[in-house]
Write a protein that holds these residues in place. Structure first.
Motif, short mmCIF file in Angstrom:
data_model
loop_
_atom_site.label_atom_id
_atom_site.label_comp_id
_atom_site.label_asym_id
_atom_site.label_seq_id
_atom_site.Cartn_x
_atom_site.Cartn_y
_atom_site.Cartn_z
N UNK A 145 91.09 -7.44 124.54
CA UNK A 145 92.44 -7.19 123.62
C UNK A 145 93.38 -7.89 124.20
N UNK A 146 94.18 -9.07 123.18
CA UNK A 146 95.41 -9.56 123.51
C UNK A 146 96.87 -8.68 124.22
N UNK A 147 96.41 -9.20 125.88
CA UNK A 147 97.54 -7.71 126.66
C UNK A 147 99.32 -9.04 126.25
N UNK A 148 100.22 -7.80 126.79
CA UNK A 148 100.95 -8.26 126.66
C UNK A 148 101.76 -7.33 127.67
N UNK A 149 102.47 -7.11 129.05
CA UNK A 149 103.09 -6.01 129.85
C UNK A 149 104.57 -6.21 129.69
N UNK A 150 105.30 -5.18 130.17
CA UNK A 150 106.91 -4.95 130.60
C UNK A 150 106.67 -3.72 131.54
N UNK A 151 108.18 -4.00 132.27
CA UNK A 151 107.45 -3.28 133.07
C UNK A 151 108.96 -1.74 133.33
N UNK A 152 110.13 -2.25 132.35
CA UNK A 152 111.02 -1.38 131.58
C UNK A 152 110.99 -1.14 130.29
N UNK A 153 111.84 -0.26 130.23
CA UNK A 153 111.83 0.41 128.70
C UNK A 153 113.12 -0.73 127.93
N UNK A 154 113.96 -1.35 128.72
CA UNK A 154 114.80 -2.20 128.36
C UNK A 154 113.99 -3.80 127.88
N UNK A 155 113.12 -3.99 128.67
CA UNK A 155 112.38 -5.47 128.02
C UNK A 155 111.67 -4.61 126.38
N UNK A 156 111.07 -3.41 127.01
CA UNK A 156 110.44 -3.26 125.66
C UNK A 156 111.37 -3.54 124.63
N UNK A 157 112.54 -3.31 124.81
CA UNK A 157 113.29 -3.22 123.44
C UNK A 157 113.44 -4.63 123.03
N UNK A 158 113.48 -5.99 124.24
CA UNK A 158 113.76 -6.87 123.70
C UNK A 158 112.31 -7.62 122.97
N UNK A 159 111.09 -6.83 123.78
CA UNK A 159 109.62 -7.66 122.89
C UNK A 159 109.89 -7.58 122.17
N UNK A 160 110.12 -6.22 121.31
CA UNK A 160 109.90 -5.88 119.85
C UNK A 160 110.20 -6.00 118.71
N UNK A 161 111.67 -7.34 119.38
CA UNK A 161 112.69 -8.73 118.82
C UNK A 161 111.76 -8.93 117.86
N UNK A 162 110.63 -9.38 118.76
CA UNK A 162 110.66 -11.03 119.40
C UNK A 162 108.60 -10.90 119.11
N UNK B 199 113.46 5.83 125.63
CA UNK B 199 112.89 4.46 125.09
C UNK B 199 112.20 3.83 123.55
N UNK B 200 111.79 5.22 123.16
CA UNK B 200 110.84 5.58 121.70
C UNK B 200 112.89 5.69 121.11
N UNK B 201 113.28 7.26 121.88
CA UNK B 201 114.64 7.21 120.49
C UNK B 201 115.16 5.46 120.38
N UNK B 202 115.55 5.25 121.01
CA UNK B 202 116.57 3.66 120.87
C UNK B 202 116.08 3.38 120.55
N UNK B 203 114.44 2.88 120.38
CA UNK B 203 113.60 1.27 119.21
C UNK B 203 114.11 1.75 118.06
N UNK B 204 113.78 3.04 117.33
CA UNK B 204 114.54 3.64 116.11
C UNK B 204 115.22 2.26 115.97
N UNK B 205 116.67 2.31 116.48
CA UNK B 205 118.50 1.83 115.84
C UNK B 205 118.19 0.29 116.73
N UNK B 206 117.33 0.14 117.23
CA UNK B 206 116.66 -1.62 117.29
C UNK B 206 117.24 -2.78 116.52
N UNK B 207 117.66 -3.68 115.84
CA UNK B 207 118.21 -4.30 115.02
C UNK B 207 116.97 -5.03 115.10
N UNK B 208 116.35 -5.95 113.68
CA UNK B 208 115.05 -7.06 114.05
C UNK B 208 113.99 -6.14 114.42
#
Length: 790
Positions: A686-703, A723-732
């Motif tokens: 698999x093609x793996x991307x990793x991050x170490x916090x919820x805040x980083x994830x919220x940035x990555x899922x926009x990219x 983190x999952x709850x906040x991801x539902x309100x992330x723009x883009x």
């Protein structure tokens, strides 16, 4: 504009109003009660009744005539019939009657004219034994005439001039009610109180399906109240047949001691049941013998009643004595209120006896009624206190259970997280390093880590069972495959200890069954693992057979027999108890939680089965499990003993999915866990991307768009759920439809349901196994995987 009142002023005004209204109601009640008893008012009905305090003359056998007044005694020796004479008043109203109390035959004459002849009643039930008020009708012309009353001399009678009343019938009825008002009030209060308590206790018994001590006492109080009314002289006003009423009163009084003895026996958890059984049989024997004697007219209840009184005294002494003994000698102080109630009841009973032996007494039974009422009040208070304490203990237990659940969840996370890293890294070593020495070390690490994981799983499984969250999930399975996998696993352990592993698998077992394969496997492994663990030498025999119930159902019979250390007879009762290790001297070097058998027994019960054990200390043990299963394919499995068992101890790469082209985001605060997940996903291509916090994830899922996201739960600052709850309100957000898999070490009861409820697509428990990781991703990306490979 009016100024609004302050809250404090409003509250004080409300209190003043309530106090004034209460005072008015109390004044009204006091006025009513005072008026009823002390303010006389002409009645609408012409009722008249007064004590006939006349002089009675009696002539003894010597011919001497003496005069007596009411309640004075006289000597009746030497006569067959007792003859009493008195002069009627000079003024008699029409419709007047003279009322005389008698319990024996009586003839009444006015100047030689027979006015009333009362005879004791007889029936198939025997002779009447209850006192009765007799009315002698008077005429205006009877003024000043002589009234003669003739009664037979009866050896039990203690002759004295009884109270006699003159007046009309309505007046006498009103007099009876007024003269016995207190006992009537207490009697009816006890009937209502006892009946309500009895109904509540009955509902409790039916709902809880267990014994409730207060049930017996409420029945006893209710019966006691009925007896008090039947035994009072007002009974003709309420009951229809004085003959049956009298018989019933005696029958009730003979049975009355039983509910009190039963109450004490149940209240004290049957600690003194031998005495209780003896008293119960004594009560039954007394009731039977006295009834036979009365109904065959050999001896009436009046004659034999002292026996019943003696038995009542014995039961009273029993109740009072065992309560005192149990409290002060045995230290059971939880029944203090009941002890006080019985003490007050006993004191009032003694006062009642003294009262009955006074020359003049009214309201007979009033002290007994007051004692019964106090006893019931104290007993109800005891139950209220006990129920309150039980509720408090239940709340405390729930809090403790919640604290334990939280602790186990944290323990699960804290221990499983490093185990995930250890076993994950170990898996990578086994797959990538070819050095035999290194692989040997890695294999030892895997074995030790797996053993540690089994201990944790035991604790968590037991927690699920305790909370009632262990579910049995039935599906079709292949019994042959199940048995083969278990034999392969246990055979390795037996070989390591030099034990002979004997397989006795019935060739008649159906190929396909419906049941909980996972829990069935767990039971078999627990029993076989224990057999190997506690057998230093000799053999372990694994037998599986069937017992048909019908064409579609069988009883699966599993037997595990060993030649191990065996179980002492004294330890049998602790065999299936949690955290119990038997025979510590011989088992202290053996690893384990002591939960295996407890978990197995509970799982077998949940599957509707049974488990039995037979053992000889020092020679070996055999466990036999019987579990019902449904047959879907009755074709026999054949002789499994002669078939070659393939090695399934390692992972099969053929069972792993090819995740080439699949992009996976791993979110975890542990660097080691990220390396493990990335390594395992790397094996799956698999093609793996990793991050170490919820805040980083919220940035990555926009990219970037991902095919799947593995999100750890317990992370600092912002956990996985937030983190999952906040991801539902992330723009883009490019990953609104991406599956989120909860990657967590929390394996406590209800974890999966909790994660699904919070919005996760699935749940993956640490330590991760590459097979499980592959299966979870494949199950949610089936179509995507096919298109990617194409």
């Amino acid at each position: 504009m009016e100024r609004p009142d302050t809250p404090v002023k409003t509250e004080k005004t409300d209190i003043v109003i309530k106090i004034c209204i209460s005072a008015c109601l109390l004044l009204t009640l006091v006025l009513y009660i005072y008026g009823q008893f002390f303010v006389h008012n002409p009645s609408l009905y012409a009722n008249k009744c007064e004590l006939y305090d006349a002089v009675w003359s009696y002539t003894d056998p010597s011919g001497a005539t003496k005069q007596y007044r009411v309640n004075e005694r006289f000597d009746k020796k030497g006569v067959t019939d007792v003859v009493l004479k008195t002069q009627l008043p000079d003024s008699i109203d029409d419709g007047s009657c003279l009322f005389i109390l008698t319990g024996k035959d009586l003839d009444a004459y006015v100047d030689g004219e027979l006015r009333n002849s009362y005879r004791l009643s007889y029936s198939p039930f025997g002779r009447n034994v209850k006192g009765q008020w007799i009315s002698i009708t008077l005429r205006k012309s009877d003024e000043g005439k002589t009234l003669t009353v003739v009664r037979p001399n009866y050896w039990l009678d203690d002759f004295y001039i009884t109270e006699t009343y003159i007046g009309n019938r309505l007046g006498f009825a009103v007099h009876l009610m007024g003269d016995n008002l207190f006992i009537l009030f207490l009697g009816f209060s006890l009937i209502i109180f006892g009946m309500v308590t009895t109904v509540i206790c009955l509902a409790y018994r039916i709902k809880r399906r267990r014994d409730f001590p207060l049930w017996y006492l409420s029945l006893g109080v209710f019966a006691g109240a009925i007896w008090l009314l039947l035994d009072s002289y007002t009974y003709p006003l309420f009951f229809r047949n004085y003959f049956i009423d009298g018989i019933t009163a005696f029958l009730v009084i003979m049975l009355l001691p039983f509910p009190f003895a039963a109450y004490i026996n149940s209240l004290l958890d049957k600690r003194y049941r031998k005495i209780y059984y003896t008293l119960s049989f004594l009560i039954i024997a007394n009731f039977t013998i006295q009834s036979i004697l009365n109904f065959t007219d050999i001896a009436d209840f009046n004659t034999t009643m002292p026996i019943s009184n003696t038995i009542m005294g014995i039961v009273a002494v029993y109740c009072f004595s065992v309560l005192i003994y149990d409290r002060f000698k045995m230290g059971h102080r939880e029944n203090t209120l009941v002890t006080i109630g019985f003490t007050l009841f006993a004191l009032l009973a003694i006062i009642e006896i003294i009262h009955l032996n006074l020359p003049v007494h009214t309201n007979d039974g009033a002290f007994i009624a007051a004692g019964l009422l106090l006893l019931l009040i104290f007993a109800i208070s005891h139950e209220i206190v006990r129920i309150s304490e039980l509720r408090a203990e239940t709340l405390e237990a729930q809090k403790a259970n919640q604290a334990k659940t939280t602790f186990l969840a944290n323990m699960s996370h804290e221990i499983r997280t490093p185990i995930n890293a250890i076993l994950g890294m170990d898996e990578l070593i086994l797959r990538e390093d070819t050095d035999p020495k290194v692989r040997e070390y890695a294999s030892n690490i895997k074995s030790a880590g797996t053993a540690l994981l089994e201990i944790i799983s035991d604790v968590l499984d037991f927690s699920k069972i305790e909370q009632g969250k262990m579910e049995i999930v039935e599906s079709e399975y292949d019994i042959k495959t199940l048995i083969n996998s278990i034999i392969t696993m246990i055979e390795v352990r037996a070989d390591e200890k030099g034990l002979s592993f004997i397989k006795d698998i019935s060739s008649e077992l159906p190929s396909k069954l419906v049941g909980d394969e996972k829990r069935l496997r767990e039971v078999m492994i627990n029993l076989l693992g224990n057999a190997v663990k506690y057998t230093p030498k000799g053999s372990v025999t694994f037998s599986v057979s069937r017992e048909s119930t019908d064409e579609q159902h069988i009883i699966l019979i599993i037997s595990v027999k060993d030649t191990g250390i065996g179980i002492k007879e004294s330890d049998r009762s602790k065999l299936f108890m949690q955290f119990e290790r038997l025979d510590h001297a011989r088992t202290q070097s053996i690893e384990g939680t002591g939960l295996g058998l407890a978990i197995s027994a509970n799982l077998i019960r949940l599957m509707g089965g049974t488990i039995d054990c037979s053992s000889t200390y020092g020679e070996g043990t055999e466990f036999i499990v019987r579990i019902p299963q449904t047959v879907t394919d009755s074709a026999p499995i054949g002789n499994i003993n002669s078939q070659k068992i393939s090695d399934q101890s390692g992972s099969s790469d053929e069972a792993l999915s090819d995740l080439s082209g699949v992009s996976v985001l791993v979110v975890d605060d542990s660097t080691m866990n990220i390396k493990v997940a990335s390594g395992l996903l790397g094996i799956l291509k698999a093609d793996v991307t990793a991050c170490k916090s919820g805040a980083e994830m919220l940035d990555i899922i926009r990219q970037k768009k991902f095919d799947i996201i593995l999100l750890d739960h317990m992370m600092p600052v912002m956990d996985g759920i937030e983190t999952l709850e906040r991801s539902r309100f992330v723009e883009n957000n490019l990953n609104t439809d991406t599956p989120y898999i909860a990657l967590t070490a929390n394996a406590i009861a209800g974890a999966r349901e909790m994660y699904l409820e919070k919005g996760f697509t699935d749940y993956l428990s640490k330590p991760m196994k590459i097979e499980e990781l592959s299966a979870v991703i494949s199950s949610h990306l089936g179509a995507c995987l096919s298109s990617t490979r194409e």
